[in-house]
Motif scaffolding. Structure first.
Motif, short mmCIF file in Angstrom:
data_model
loop_
_atom_site.label_atom_id
_atom_site.label_comp_id
_atom_site.label_asym_id
_atom_site.label_seq_id
_atom_site.Cartn_x
_atom_site.Cartn_y
_atom_site.Cartn_z
N VAL A 1 -218.67 45.84 -21.29
CA VAL A 1 -219.05 44.56 -21.88
C VAL A 1 -217.78 43.73 -22.09
O VAL A 1 -216.80 44.24 -22.64
CB VAL A 1 -219.77 44.76 -23.23
N THR A 2 -217.79 42.47 -21.65
CA THR A 2 -216.64 41.59 -21.85
C THR A 2 -217.01 40.49 -22.84
O THR A 2 -218.19 40.22 -23.08
CB THR A 2 -216.19 40.94 -20.53
N ILE A 3 -215.98 39.84 -23.41
CA ILE A 3 -216.21 38.74 -24.34
C ILE A 3 -215.08 37.73 -24.19
O ILE A 3 -213.94 38.10 -23.90
CB ILE A 3 -216.29 39.24 -25.80
N TRP A 4 -215.40 36.44 -24.38
CA TRP A 4 -214.40 35.38 -24.40
C TRP A 4 -214.85 34.32 -25.39
O TRP A 4 -216.03 34.21 -25.70
CB TRP A 4 -214.14 34.77 -23.02
N ILE A 5 -213.88 33.56 -25.91
CA ILE A 5 -214.18 32.48 -26.85
C ILE A 5 -213.47 31.22 -26.37
O ILE A 5 -212.29 31.25 -26.05
CB ILE A 5 -213.70 32.84 -28.28
N LYS A 6 -214.21 30.11 -26.34
CA LYS A 6 -213.65 28.84 -25.89
C LYS A 6 -213.99 27.76 -26.91
O LYS A 6 -215.15 27.61 -27.30
CB LYS A 6 -214.24 28.48 -24.52
#
Length: 138
Positions: free
Chosen positions: A47-52
């Protein structure tokens, strides 16, 4: 010689059957790990995650949090935020055709830590993304 080899194999088999199972590295004494022994034997899904950041205001920022859960199409994912040392589910969503998900949140000034939980299913144990976040300043 064959008798000694047979005794050696029997001894190794007995040790493997009687040996206590080792808890995963993340399971500390007194932790709130509620997975069963059978769940720990299942593989975890990547599972990957990013915040923008999408928009800044005087009171905080609007962010888009997204990522991908491999081989997890049209299934639930849960956004969790760390508060008082414990991750709590604050939002739920479903993945799209490609296993991607996204959430939109408004973050006030302060430090925020997020992760995404993918529940168990399809032969996989419950999986978590790495923790992501940062500090919002005014």
């Amino acid at each position: 010689m064959p008798r000694i080899l047979g005794m050696f194999i029997a001894a190794i088999t007995a040790v493997l059957l009687v040996a206590p199972t080792v808890a995963p590295a993340h399971a500390e004494a007194g932790s709130r790990d509620r997975t069963s022994v059978s769940d720990r034997a299942l593989p975890q899904r990547p599972v990957t995650i990013w915040i923008k950041q999408t928009k800044a205001t005087t009171r905080g920022v609007y962010v888009k949090i997204g990522g991908k859960a491999t081989a997890w199409k049209h299934k639930p994912v849960m956004l969790q935020k760390k508060r008082n040392g414990v991750f709590r589910t604050i939002d739920r969503n479903r993945t799209n055709d490609r296993g991607q998900y996204s959430f939109r949140k408004f973050l006030r000034t302060g430090t925020h830590r997020f992760r995404v939980k993918v529940p168990k299913g399809n032969g996989y144990a419950a999986s978590y993304s790495p923790v992501a976040g940062g500090t919002v300043t005014s």
